[in-house]
Design a protein around this motif. Structure first.
Motif, short mmCIF file in Angstrom:
data_model
loop_
_atom_site.label_atom_id
_atom_site.label_comp_id
_atom_site.label_asym_id
_atom_site.label_seq_id
_atom_site.Cartn_x
_atom_site.Cartn_y
_atom_site.Cartn_z
N ASP A 61 98.51 -6.72 -54.82
CA ASP A 61 98.63 -5.28 -54.96
C ASP A 61 98.82 -4.59 -53.61
O ASP A 61 99.18 -3.41 -53.56
N VAL A 62 98.56 -5.33 -52.54
CA VAL A 62 98.67 -4.76 -51.19
C VAL A 62 99.53 -5.68 -50.33
O VAL A 62 99.37 -6.90 -50.34
N MET A 63 100.44 -5.07 -49.61
CA MET A 63 101.22 -5.77 -48.59
C MET A 63 100.90 -5.12 -47.26
O MET A 63 100.69 -3.91 -47.18
N VAL A 64 100.84 -5.94 -46.22
CA VAL A 64 100.61 -5.41 -44.88
C VAL A 64 101.73 -5.89 -43.98
O VAL A 64 102.11 -7.07 -44.02
N ALA A 65 102.26 -4.99 -43.18
CA ALA A 65 103.31 -5.34 -42.22
C ALA A 65 102.91 -4.82 -40.85
O ALA A 65 102.22 -3.80 -40.73
N GLY A 66 103.32 -5.52 -39.82
CA GLY A 66 103.03 -5.09 -38.46
C GLY A 66 103.80 -5.95 -37.48
O GLY A 66 104.19 -7.08 -37.81
N GLY A 67 104.01 -5.44 -36.29
CA GLY A 67 104.77 -6.19 -35.30
C GLY A 67 104.61 -5.59 -33.93
O GLY A 67 103.50 -5.33 -33.48
N ASP A 68 105.74 -5.34 -33.24
CA ASP A 68 105.63 -4.75 -31.92
C ASP A 68 105.41 -3.24 -31.98
O ASP A 68 105.37 -2.58 -30.95
N ASN A 69 105.21 -2.70 -33.18
CA ASN A 69 104.72 -1.33 -33.31
C ASN A 69 103.22 -1.25 -33.03
O ASN A 69 102.65 -0.17 -32.95
N ARG A 70 102.56 -2.43 -32.92
CA ARG A 70 101.14 -2.54 -32.60
C ARG A 70 100.24 -1.87 -33.63
O ARG A 70 99.10 -1.50 -33.35
N ALA A 71 100.74 -1.72 -34.83
CA ALA A 71 99.99 -1.08 -35.90
C ALA A 71 100.18 -1.85 -37.20
O ALA A 71 101.14 -2.61 -37.36
N LEU A 72 99.25 -1.65 -38.13
CA LEU A 72 99.36 -2.21 -39.47
C LEU A 72 99.87 -1.13 -40.41
O LEU A 72 99.36 0.00 -40.43
N LEU A 73 100.88 -1.48 -41.19
CA LEU A 73 101.39 -0.60 -42.23
C LEU A 73 100.93 -1.16 -43.57
O LEU A 73 101.30 -2.28 -43.93
N ILE A 74 100.11 -0.41 -44.28
CA ILE A 74 99.56 -0.86 -45.56
C ILE A 74 100.45 -0.32 -46.67
O ILE A 74 100.69 0.89 -46.76
N VAL A 75 100.94 -1.23 -47.51
CA VAL A 75 101.99 -0.90 -48.47
C VAL A 75 101.51 -1.13 -49.90
O VAL A 75 100.92 -2.17 -50.21
N ASP A 76 101.76 -0.15 -50.77
CA ASP A 76 101.55 -0.30 -52.21
C ASP A 76 102.73 -1.11 -52.75
O ASP A 76 103.87 -0.65 -52.71
N THR A 77 102.46 -2.32 -53.26
CA THR A 77 103.56 -3.19 -53.67
C THR A 77 104.28 -2.69 -54.92
O THR A 77 105.43 -3.05 -55.15
N ALA A 78 103.61 -1.88 -55.74
CA ALA A 78 104.26 -1.35 -56.94
C ALA A 78 105.35 -0.35 -56.57
O ALA A 78 106.42 -0.31 -57.18
#
Length: 350
Positions: free
Chosen positions: A39-56
């Motif tokens: 239900d949750v996806m997380v993305a992050g990289g050289d933005n140095r932050a976590l982006l929490i994503v609603d998969t729906a």
């Protein structure tokens, strides 16, 4: 300059410059992880932050600043913790409710996670002797370790899906017992030519498998194969190990040390990922990738929709239980890939 020419030129530059840590981030962009509940996806990289994503909805619902450049993301078994690998070789344990760092483990590079066993393996590249740490994926507490001899350099490591085996590949070394040839016979093509070159380059590498968490060595073989670039990962298919690397000259290695070379149908493997049970492997490069079912090594290629200006590369993959995959890119998008291996849709994350 067209895209294919750019890819070849950049590929050569990247191979020369990248290190093990940076191999996961060839062009910046995002790494991606999918929670066990999906239900949750997380993305992050050289933005140095976590982006929490609603998969729906495939929309960002929350953001968390970490301040470190991120190369890999993996959830623990129950989804309560997110493991974040940074470019300094540190793993950060992030509470997946508060999205705050609970603990950090330095000298823990090239992490490989077994979600089933709730374990993570990671490399401490100590000069006195490299150590592969076996840690809890829930709290980073030590569960075991494998200590190597001084001078032995790990280029790839990987846990099997059940977390009972750890495979380690050492860097190639000059071997006086191995033949060395300057020319490849003209009648040899493709993988046959690649095999000849590797068997006649005067080098060998050492491949080992250990029981986890005890650290008992059960396989120790000398191989003619060695990856020609950094950024290699190891997965398992039964007792066999699959060595996958950036250059896309990959190998299946049996416990007896027999090597079979193979390539995925994309070009370079800028992004490499697998399902938690390691039954599906995804690799990707310039706008395209391969979706491979390990049993039978059945491959399907996919191509994302093209963006204007700078080319887009796949960097990281996560796979759902039904086989749907998600590929994060250097353009801060996540592409959804259907369980049949075809491209579905890409979503910008910001």
């Amino acid at each position: 300059m067209n895209r294919s020419t750019f890819g070849l030129i950049f590929g050569g530059i990247f191979t020369a410059l990248c290190t093990a840590s940076f191999a996961a981030t060839p062009l910046g962009g995002l790494a991606v992880a999918l929670s066990p509940a999906e239900d949750v996806m997380v993305a992050g990289g050289d933005n140095r932050a976590l982006l929490i994503v609603d998969t729906a909805k495939m929309e960002v619902t929350n953001r968390a600043w970490l301040g470190v450049s991120i190369t890999d993301l993996q959830f623990n078994k129950d989804g309560s913790q997110l493991l974040v690998q940074d470019t300094d070789g540190t793993i950060h344990q992030v509470d997946a409710k508060k999205w705050e760092v609970a603990k950090s483990e330095k000298k823990a590079d090239q992490m490989s996670v077994s979600r089933e066993a709730d374990l993570v393996a990671a490399l401490d590249a100590d000069y006195a002797g490299q150590v592969v740490k076996i840690l809890s994926a829930s709290d980073l507490s030590p569960k075991g370790k494998v200590t190597l001899e001084k001078g032995q350099k790990v280029v790839a490591l990987g846990l099997n899906a059940s977390g009972t085996r750890l495979a380690v590949l050492l860097d190639a070394v000059t071997d006086a017992t191995e033949p060395k040839a300057t020319e490849t016979p003209k009648d040899l093509k493709d993988l046959a030519a690649d095999e000849f070159k590797l068997k006649n380059d005067g080098k060998t590498s050492q491949f080992m498998v250990f029981e986890v968490p005890e650290g008992k060595k059960i396989v120790d073989k000398k191989l003619y194969y060695s990856p020609s670039s950094s950024g290699a990962k190891i997965f398992f298919s039964g007792d066999n190990a699959l060595l996958v690397n950036y250059s896309n000259l990959n190998a299946t290695v049996t416990p007896e040390g027999e090597v079979t070379l193979f390539k995925f149908e994309n070009s370079y493997n800028y992004g490499i990922g697998a399902s938690p049970d390691q039954s599906i492997i995804l690799t990707g490069g310039l706008s395209n990738g391969s979706y491979t079912k390990v049993e039978g090594m059945n491959q399907t290629t996919f191509t994302s929709d093209k963006l204007p200006t700078w080319p887009e590369y796949f960097k990281s993959f996560a796979v759902a239980k039904d086989g749907t995959a998600y590929g994060a890119t250097s353009s801060f998008r996540v592409a959804r890939i259907k369980s049949n291996g075809s491209f579905d849709k890409a979503f910008p994350l910001y």
